[in-house]
Design a protein around this motif. Structure first.
Motif, mmCIF file in Angstrom:
data_model
loop_
_atom_site.group_PDB
_atom_site.id
_atom_site.type_symbol
_atom_site.label_atom_id
_atom_site.label_comp_id
_atom_site.label_asym_id
_atom_site.label_seq_id
_atom_site.Cartn_x
_atom_site.Cartn_y
_atom_site.Cartn_z
ATOM 1 N N GLN A 161 -12.391 47.597 49.797
ATOM 2 C CA GLN A 161 -13.214 47.934 48.618
ATOM 3 C C GLN A 161 -12.512 47.476 47.337
ATOM 4 N N GLY A 162 -11.206 47.705 47.243
ATOM 5 C CA GLY A 162 -10.465 47.364 46.017
ATOM 6 C C GLY A 162 -10.325 45.863 45.862
ATOM 7 N N GLU A 163 -10.015 45.436 44.641
ATOM 8 C CA GLU A 163 -9.998 43.996 44.343
ATOM 9 C C GLU A 163 -8.991 43.228 45.203
ATOM 10 N N LYS A 164 -7.750 43.754 45.275
ATOM 11 C CA LYS A 164 -6.731 43.008 46.039
ATOM 12 C C LYS A 164 -7.066 42.986 47.521
ATOM 13 N N MET A 165 -7.625 44.106 48.015
ATOM 14 C CA MET A 165 -7.980 44.182 49.436
ATOM 15 C C MET A 165 -9.121 43.195 49.720
ATOM 16 N N LEU A 166 -10.053 43.075 48.783
ATOM 17 C CA LEU A 166 -11.166 42.130 48.972
ATOM 18 C C LEU A 166 -10.630 40.694 48.986
ATOM 19 N N GLU A 167 -9.710 40.396 48.073
ATOM 20 C CA GLU A 167 -9.106 39.046 48.050
ATOM 21 C C GLU A 167 -8.412 38.770 49.386
ATOM 22 N N THR A 168 -7.696 39.793 49.857
ATOM 23 C CA THR A 168 -6.969 39.652 51.130
ATOM 24 C C THR A 168 -7.937 39.437 52.281
ATOM 25 N N ALA A 169 -9.026 40.189 52.253
ATOM 26 C CA ALA A 169 -10.049 40.076 53.321
ATOM 27 C C ALA A 169 -10.545 38.634 53.420
ATOM 28 N N GLY A 170 -10.869 38.050 52.280
ATOM 29 C CA GLY A 170 -11.368 36.663 52.280
ATOM 30 C C GLY A 170 -10.319 35.707 52.820
ATOM 31 N N ALA A 171 -9.058 35.998 52.496
ATOM 32 C CA ALA A 171 -7.976 35.081 52.882
ATOM 33 C C ALA A 171 -7.647 35.175 54.367
ATOM 34 N N ILE A 172 -7.572 36.403 54.922
ATOM 35 C CA ILE A 172 -7.042 36.545 56.297
ATOM 36 C C ILE A 172 -8.108 36.879 57.334
ATOM 37 N N GLY A 173 -9.327 37.239 56.889
ATOM 38 C CA GLY A 173 -10.330 37.730 57.868
ATOM 39 C C GLY A 173 -11.367 36.690 58.256
ATOM 40 N N ASP A 174 -12.115 37.042 59.311
ATOM 41 C CA ASP A 174 -13.314 36.249 59.660
ATOM 42 C C ASP A 174 -14.533 36.906 59.037
#
Ligand SMILES: C[C@H](OP(=O)(O)OC[C@@H](O)[C@@H](O)[C@@H](O)Cn1c2nc(=O)[nH]c(=O)c-2cc2ccc(O)cc21)C(=O)N[C@@H](CCC(=O)N[C@@H](CCC(=O)O)C(=O)O)C(=O)O
Length: 323
Positions: A161-174
């Motif tokens: 939900q948070g900004e850094k977590m969202l950035e991380t999600a885009g970077a490391i997730g499918d």
């Protein structure tokens, strides 16, 4: 658009499995089982559900990188993938800010921890001997799984939900599982995940507080208690994004803290219900889903409560919502 459904394992396992089989019969694509220490064990439940279903994809929605080593999580999902004949997905995130402290786990550098865990899990599934001496959190020294998953690559979805977590999600997730229901939240979140996801295939799931019923008023009544908890747990910037009455939210928080549900639920207003849920008749829900898809959402997850009566709601989703 694909459809998921969330079940919380706070009901007897036999009942949970019945709901999951019914969801599969009603053309739902993904089963997401929540993971909190105080409910039934998510991986035990997933193994039993896998054995009782044939087609639906399934995984934790979401586990976290704090309560188990990435090696244990990698093996748990690999087992689900074997038992389900290649239908496992991994939903993983920071962990619940309100429950982890109860088991003595401080929420420290969740982003760094999650990033390391996901990298280790992927390498273990690929059959590598994993050594990570330079890691901040997980320093592995030659760990290796003794068996491989069925799938070449098990999809990893990040709960964020948070900004850094969202950035991380885009970077490391499918994919990403965003605990939100309102277009304003996706207006904020989608550009952030898209920026780090680049042009890879990436599934943006609205993990919504959801209630469907022929009678719209009954659906609204069903979401109210869940909205109270979401409002109480939402960071102030999110409350401000929706222009919510902060005093009323504080009344909810105080009420919930002392178990005074009458006061808490009494302070929930319509603006909070619109901000933190999607509810209504099939026609009303289809309208709201269209808005979310218009924001770039590619998977709708029907999250708790799903509706006044779970079976009726699962059937309505299958009949009127899933094309
Ligand atoms: C940690 C937190 O991330 P967040 O994405 O807002 O986390 C809120 C929730 O997503 C998180 O609690 C999830 O685990 C909640 N959650 C569940 N949590 C559960 O425990 N169980 C569930 O079943 C579950 C389901 C679920 C489904 C969808 C979903 O989106 C979330 C779900 C946060 O504060 N993030 C900030 C700051 C993080 C940050 O900057 N951390 C740095 C430095 C901070 C430091 O120094 O400690 C770092 O980690 O390195 C940010 O993203 O901008």
């Amino acid at each position: 658009v694909s459809f998921g459904i969330e079940f919380v394992p706070n009901v007897p396992t036999k009942e949970l499995i019945k709901y999951c089989k019914y969801a599969e019969q009603n053309a739902i694509d993904f089963l997401w089982i929540t993971d909190h220490y105080n409910n039934r064990n998510v991986f035990a439940e997933l193994a039993l559900i896998a054995a009782e279903t044939e087609r639906i994809k399934l995984g934790p929605g979401i586990t976290n990188a704090f309560t188990a080593s990435p090696a244990v999580t990698a093996s748990a999902i690999c087992t689900i993938d074997e038992v389900s004949d290649g239908r496992a997905t991994l939903g993983i995130g920071p962990g619940d800010l309100s429950t982890l402290p109860k088991i003595g786990i401080p929420m420290e550098t969740p982003v760094a921890r999650l990033t390391e865990a996901v990298s280790i899990i992927s390498k273990l599934w690929a059959g590598e001997a994993v050594s990570t001496p330079d890691n901040k959190v997980f320093k592995f020294a030659g760990a290796q799984l003794a068996y491989k998953p069925k799938q070449k690559k098990i999809p990893i979805y990040i709960g964020a939900q948070g900004e850094k977590m969202l950035e991380t999600a885009g970077a490391i997730g499918d994919g990403v599982l965003i605990n939100a229901s309102n277009p304003k939240d996706f207006q904020y979140a989608v550009p952030i995940v898209k920026k780090t996801a680049g042009d890879k295939k990436f599934d943006i799931a609205a993990y919504a507080c959801f209630a469907i019923d022929k009678d719209s008023k009954k659906a609204k009544k069903a979401v109210l208690p869940v909205v109270a908890f979401i409002a109480a747990g939402s960071p102030v910037p999110v409350l401000q994004r929706h222009g919510l009455n902060l005093d009323a939210v504080n009344t909810i928080k105080a009420g919930l803290a002392k178990g005074d549900f009458k006061t808490a639920f009494g302070a929930v207003d319509d603006a909070m219900i619109e901000a933190f849920s999607i509810y209504g008749s099939p026609a009303e829900l289809n309208e709201k889903i269209k808005n979310l898809v218009g924001m770039g959402v590619t998977q709708i997850v029907a999250g708790s409560p799903i509706g006044p009566d779970k079976n009726t709601s699962i059937r309505l989703v299958g009949k009127y919502v899933i094309e």
